[in-house]
Design a protein around this motif. Structure first.
Motif, PDB file in Angstrom:
ATOM      1  N   PHE A   1      -7.080  37.694  21.221  1.00 37.84           N
ATOM      2  CA  PHE A   1      -8.523  37.464  21.174  1.00 37.84           C
ATOM      3  C   PHE A   1      -9.049  36.960  22.511  1.00 37.84           C
ATOM      4  CE2 PHE A   1      -6.827  36.555  16.878  1.00 37.84           C
ATOM      5  CZ  PHE A   1      -7.326  37.694  16.266  1.00 37.84           C
ATOM      6  N   ASP A   2     -10.152  37.548  22.956  1.00 39.47           N
ATOM      7  CA  ASP A   2     -10.776  37.183  24.228  1.00 39.47           C
ATOM      8  C   ASP A   2     -12.228  36.812  23.962  1.00 39.47           C
ATOM      9  OD1 ASP A   2     -11.648  36.858  26.803  1.00 39.47           O
ATOM     10  OD2 ASP A   2     -11.427  38.970  27.371  1.00 39.47           O
ATOM     11  N   ILE A   3     -12.546  35.531  24.153  1.00 40.53           N
ATOM     12  CA  ILE A   3     -13.910  35.079  23.882  1.00 40.53           C
ATOM     13  C   ILE A   3     -14.714  34.874  25.175  1.00 40.53           C
ATOM     14  CG2 ILE A   3     -13.479  34.051  21.623  1.00 40.53           C
ATOM     15  CD1 ILE A   3     -13.616  31.746  24.557  1.00 40.53           C
ATOM     16  N   SER A   4     -14.147  35.289  26.305  1.00 44.92           N
ATOM     17  CA  SER A   4     -14.776  34.997  27.593  1.00 44.92           C
ATOM     18  C   SER A   4     -16.176  35.595  27.723  1.00 44.92           C
ATOM     19  CB  SER A   4     -13.893  35.506  28.736  1.00 44.92           C
ATOM     20  OG  SER A   4     -13.700  36.910  28.648  1.00 44.92           O
ATOM     21  N   LYS A   5     -16.427  36.715  27.044  1.00 44.49           N
ATOM     22  CA  LYS A   5     -17.734  37.368  27.149  1.00 44.49           C
ATOM     23  C   LYS A   5     -18.540  37.264  25.859  1.00 44.49           C
ATOM     24  CE  LYS A   5     -16.093  40.674  30.601  1.00 44.49           C
ATOM     25  NZ  LYS A   5     -15.906  42.115  30.940  1.00 44.49           N
ATOM     26  N   LEU A   6     -18.054  36.476  24.907  1.00 40.56           N
ATOM     27  CA  LEU A   6     -18.753  36.332  23.636  1.00 40.56           C
ATOM     28  C   LEU A   6     -19.755  35.185  23.686  1.00 40.56           C
ATOM     29  CD1 LEU A   6     -15.882  36.735  20.990  1.00 40.56           C
ATOM     30  CD2 LEU A   6     -17.567  38.443  21.696  1.00 40.56           C
ATOM     31  N   ASP A   7     -20.947  35.422  23.161  1.00 41.02           N
ATOM     32  CA  ASP A   7     -21.958  34.376  23.033  1.00 41.02           C
ATOM     33  C   ASP A   7     -22.159  33.958  21.584  1.00 41.02           C
ATOM     34  OD1 ASP A   7     -22.550  34.312  25.809  1.00 41.02           O
ATOM     35  OD2 ASP A   7     -23.773  36.122  25.563  1.00 41.02           O
ATOM     36  N   SER A   8     -21.578  34.731  20.660  1.00 37.21           N
ATOM     37  CA  SER A   8     -21.693  34.410  19.241  1.00 37.21           C
ATOM     38  C   SER A   8     -20.520  35.037  18.510  1.00 37.21           C
ATOM     39  CB  SER A   8     -23.020  34.926  18.657  1.00 37.21           C
ATOM     40  OG  SER A   8     -23.073  36.349  18.752  1.00 37.21           O
ATOM     41  N   LEU A   9     -20.359  34.661  17.250  1.00 37.35           N
ATOM     42  CA  LEU A   9     -19.291  35.195  16.413  1.00 37.35           C
ATOM     43  C   LEU A   9     -19.898  35.783  15.142  1.00 37.35           C
ATOM     44  CD1 LEU A   9     -16.768  32.231  16.740  1.00 37.35           C
ATOM     45  CD2 LEU A   9     -16.469  34.512  17.714  1.00 37.35           C
ATOM     46  N   PRO A  10     -19.240  36.768  14.544  1.00 38.23           N
ATOM     47  CA  PRO A  10     -19.758  37.341  13.303  1.00 38.23           C
ATOM     48  C   PRO A  10     -19.859  36.285  12.203  1.00 38.23           C
ATOM     49  CG  PRO A  10     -17.993  38.705  14.210  1.00 38.23           C
ATOM     50  CD  PRO A  10     -18.000  37.439  14.994  1.00 38.23           C
ATOM     51  N   GLN A  11     -20.875  36.429  11.357  1.00 44.01           N
ATOM     52  CA  GLN A  11     -21.050  35.487  10.252  1.00 44.01           C
ATOM     53  C   GLN A  11     -20.012  35.750   9.173  1.00 44.01           C
ATOM     54  OE1 GLN A  11     -24.993  35.345   8.489  1.00 44.01           O
ATOM     55  NE2 GLN A  11     -24.177  34.529   6.561  1.00 44.01           N
ATOM     56  N   VAL A  12     -19.216  34.725   8.875  1.00 43.79           N
ATOM     57  CA  VAL A  12     -18.252  34.780   7.785  1.00 43.79           C
ATOM     58  C   VAL A  12     -18.458  33.538   6.930  1.00 43.79           C
ATOM     59  CG1 VAL A  12     -15.811  34.775   7.140  1.00 43.79           C
ATOM     60  CG2 VAL A  12     -16.573  36.110   9.119  1.00 43.79           C
ATOM     61  N   ASP A  13     -18.550  33.714   5.624  1.00 38.75           N
ATOM     62  CA  ASP A  13     -18.786  32.594   4.718  1.00 38.75           C
ATOM     63  C   ASP A  13     -17.686  32.514   3.664  1.00 38.75           C
ATOM     64  OD1 ASP A  13     -21.483  31.578   5.629  1.00 38.75           O
ATOM     65  OD2 ASP A  13     -21.984  33.674   5.250  1.00 38.75           O
ATOM     66  N   ILE A  14     -17.610  31.369   2.989  1.00 37.93           N
ATOM     67  CA  ILE A  14     -16.562  31.108   1.999  1.00 37.93           C
ATOM     68  C   ILE A  14     -17.185  30.981   0.617  1.00 37.93           C
ATOM     69  CG2 ILE A  14     -14.727  29.529   1.284  1.00 37.93           C
ATOM     70  CD1 ILE A  14     -14.523  28.651   4.234  1.00 37.93           C
ATOM     71  N   VAL A  15     -16.659  31.737  -0.339  1.00 38.80           N
ATOM     72  CA  VAL A  15     -17.063  31.632  -1.740  1.00 38.80           C
ATOM     73  C   VAL A  15     -15.925  30.967  -2.494  1.00 38.80           C
ATOM     74  CG1 VAL A  15     -17.652  32.908  -3.824  1.00 38.80           C
ATOM     75  CG2 VAL A  15     -18.548  33.666  -1.620  1.00 38.80           C
ATOM     76  N   TYR A  16     -16.227  29.838  -3.115  1.00 40.35           N
ATOM     77  CA  TYR A  16     -15.202  29.011  -3.764  1.00 40.35           C
ATOM     78  C   TYR A  16     -15.018  29.418  -5.221  1.00 40.35           C
ATOM     79  CZ  TYR A  16     -12.544  24.695  -4.563  1.00 40.35           C
ATOM     80  OH  TYR A  16     -11.555  23.779  -4.847  1.00 40.35           O
ATOM     81  N   GLY A  17     -13.749  29.568  -5.631  1.00 35.44           N
ATOM     82  CA  GLY A  17     -13.438  29.956  -6.995  1.00 35.44           C
ATOM     83  C   GLY A  17     -13.381  28.774  -7.950  1.00 35.44           C
ATOM     84  N   TYR A  18     -13.813  28.997  -9.184  1.00 33.11           N
ATOM     85  CA  TYR A  18     -13.769  27.954 -10.219  1.00 33.11           C
ATOM     86  C   TYR A  18     -13.983  28.633 -11.576  1.00 33.11           C
ATOM     87  CZ  TYR A  18     -18.770  28.592  -9.349  1.00 33.11           C
ATOM     88  OH  TYR A  18     -20.017  29.134  -9.153  1.00 33.11           O
ATOM     89  N   ALA A  19     -13.669  27.936 -12.650  1.00 30.05           N
ATOM     90  CA  ALA A  19     -13.908  28.487 -13.976  1.00 30.05           C
ATOM     91  C   ALA A  19     -15.392  28.737 -14.185  1.00 30.05           C
ATOM     92  CB  ALA A  19     -13.375  27.527 -15.049  1.00 30.05           C
ATOM     93  N   ASN A  20     -15.704  29.884 -14.786  1.00 28.73           N
ATOM     94  CA  ASN A  20     -17.090  30.256 -15.056  1.00 28.73           C
ATOM     95  C   ASN A  20     -17.886  30.520 -13.776  1.00 28.73           C
ATOM     96  OD1 ASN A  20     -19.060  30.774 -17.144  1.00 28.73           O
ATOM     97  ND2 ASN A  20     -20.157  28.953 -16.437  1.00 28.73           N
ATOM     98  N   MET A  21     -17.202  30.911 -12.695  1.00 24.89           N
ATOM     99  CA  MET A  21     -17.923  31.204 -11.446  1.00 24.89           C
ATOM    100  C   MET A  21     -18.760  32.470 -11.626  1.00 24.89           C
ATOM    101  SD  MET A  21     -15.108  32.717  -8.731  1.00 24.89           S
ATOM    102  CE  MET A  21     -16.326  32.714  -7.403  1.00 24.89           C
ATOM    103  N   ASN A  22     -19.752  32.609 -10.751  1.00 25.01           N
ATOM    104  CA  ASN A  22     -20.615  33.781 -10.784  1.00 25.01           C
ATOM    105  C   ASN A  22     -20.764  34.345  -9.371  1.00 25.01           C
ATOM    106  OD1 ASN A  22     -22.947  32.441  -9.439  1.00 25.01           O
ATOM    107  ND2 ASN A  22     -22.900  31.182 -11.290  1.00 25.01           N
ATOM    108  N   ARG A  23     -21.464  35.437  -9.250  1.00 22.71           N
ATOM    109  CA  ARG A  23     -21.574  36.149  -7.977  1.00 22.71           C
ATOM    110  C   ARG A  23     -22.795  35.713  -7.160  1.00 22.71           C
ATOM    111  NH1 ARG A  23     -22.327  42.377  -9.010  1.00 22.71           N
ATOM    112  NH2 ARG A  23     -23.114  42.273  -6.869  1.00 22.71           N
ATOM    113  N   ILE A  24     -23.522  34.731  -7.624  1.00 22.55           N
ATOM    114  CA  ILE A  24     -24.759  34.342  -6.941  1.00 22.55           C
ATOM    115  C   ILE A  24     -24.497  33.959  -5.482  1.00 22.55           C
ATOM    116  CG2 ILE A  24     -26.623  32.633  -6.879  1.00 22.55           C
ATOM    117  CD1 ILE A  24     -26.454  32.518  -9.943  1.00 22.55           C
TER     118      ILE A  24
END
Length: 364
Positions: A241-264
């Motif tokens: 990985f080379d970040i020397s010319k990067l000014d931003s990173l792609p958006q990645v988010d975390i969806v946490y699992g639990y009983a009765n979870m939904n897709r909202i």
């Protein structure tokens, strides 16, 4: 008379030797100082730079109030193990650390370590996200020189504050030959951990940082590091990985699992522009029946899905609790959800191929 002449000659010789010793003393002192490693401390804030209302305040204090020069001045013993310089890069609590902060920090470290005058770098950091910053640097620093991330669980004003000894150990470690080529290290509580494996395990105790399953790398004792193992996954100089010319990173988010979870949550993240989702499933990264359509639709929109686990230990098995070939998803191997997010962001700067990204997760 002969005795007086002999005595006079002896005194003259002694005076000459003393004058020579005095004349060369500064040079010898300078030479001794020059033999010490050169370590730069990059300060970012956190509890190690925090202050409380009184000496017994160990919760409810204010982070990021003490500047780098005061941190250094509070540990005069640093002069015995390194020639130390400090830079105040940020002054924030680490829960406010962003991708932009990471890019700035990594680029500054790469500039410093490219210099022959710098032997190692220490980053003072808040403990809440110290493991994430360390892993990001593990993947983006382009040097085999030591990089040590350090923090504290008690503010600088507290009785038995752990910041000073942690800082001393970190500087010593960053200047040591033993730490060369070991990747980015996290050093607190007299223990050395690898950036990839370490995690915060307790909200407030000083022994909070552990690599619970794979184990720490070693100890610090008597101003000396003792290594017993090292991480086998690629890092630093071996990283692609080379970040020397990067000014931003792609958006990645975390969806946490639990009983009765939904897709909202997943739908909201994707609507907000997420390029990748870490599904922190229960158990072995299991996908609830009601979540499978959301994962399928996400892939149809080009969003990359990585199955991780909220458990915190163990390998997430490919085609185990979900058919990853059918879903066209990636598994996180042993990475926690928060570290899987970091690796996916960097992977997405290179490719959108699930096969290639799966290779990356098995490599780092």
């Amino acid at each position: 008379m002969f005795s007086r002449k002999f005595q006079s000659c002896a005194q003259l010789m002694l005076a000459t030797v003393m004058m020579s010793f005095v004349a060369t003393a500064p040079a010898r002192a300078q030479q001794a100082t020059a033999k010490l490693p050169n370590v730069v401390i990059l300060a970012t804030g956190g509890t190690i730079a925090g202050s409380g209302a009184d000496s017994t305040t160990t919760v409810g204090y204010t982070s990021a109030t003490v500047g780098v020069e005061r941190l250094i001045a509070a540990v005069p013993e640093l002069k015995k193990v390194a020639n130390v310089k400090g830079e105040q890069v940020f002054q924030i609590a680490s829960e406010s650390m962003t991708n932009a902060h990471w890019l700035t920090l990594a680029k500054r470290i790469n500039v410093l370590l490219a210099s022959q005058d710098v032997d190692g770098v220490v980053i003072t950091h808040g403990t809440d996200t110290i493991e994430e910053t360390a892993y990001f640097l593990n993947l983006t620093v382009k040097s085999n020189k030591p990089v040590v991330v350090v923090g504290a669980m008690r503010p600088s004003t507290a009785i038995s504050a752990d910041g000073p000894i942690n800082l001393y150990n970190a500087v010593m470690l960053a200047g040591s030959k033993e730490a060369v080529g070991k990747g980015v290290l996290v050093a607190l509580n007299d223990q050395i951990n690898a950036a990839r494996e370490v995690t915060k395990t307790n909200t407030s105790t000083t022994d909070t940082f552990k690599s619970t399953e794979l184990g720490m790398l070693g100890y610090i004792q008597g101003s000396k590091p003792y290594f017993y193992r090292q991480s086998t996954r690629k890092h630093t100089l071996e990283s692609e990985f080379d970040i020397s010319k990067l000014d931003s990173l792609p958006q990645v988010d975390i969806v946490y699992g639990y009983a009765n979870m939904n897709r909202i949550g997943m739908d909201a993240f994707i609507a907000a522009g997420a390029k990748g989702i870490i599904h922190a499933g229960v158990g072995d990264g299991s996908v609830a029946a009601q979540m499978k359509p959301a994962l399928v639709e996400a892939r149809q929109k080009g969003v990359l899905i990585v199955r991780s686990s909220r458990v915190g230990q163990g390998i997430v098995a490919r085609n185990g609790e979900a058919n990853d070939d059918e879903l066209d998803s990636v598994v996180s191997d042993t990475l926690s959800p928060q570290k899987a997010r970091i690796l996916l962001m960097l992977a997405l700067t290179k490719t959108n191929s699930t096969q290639e990204i799966q290779r990356i997760f098995y490599t780092y």
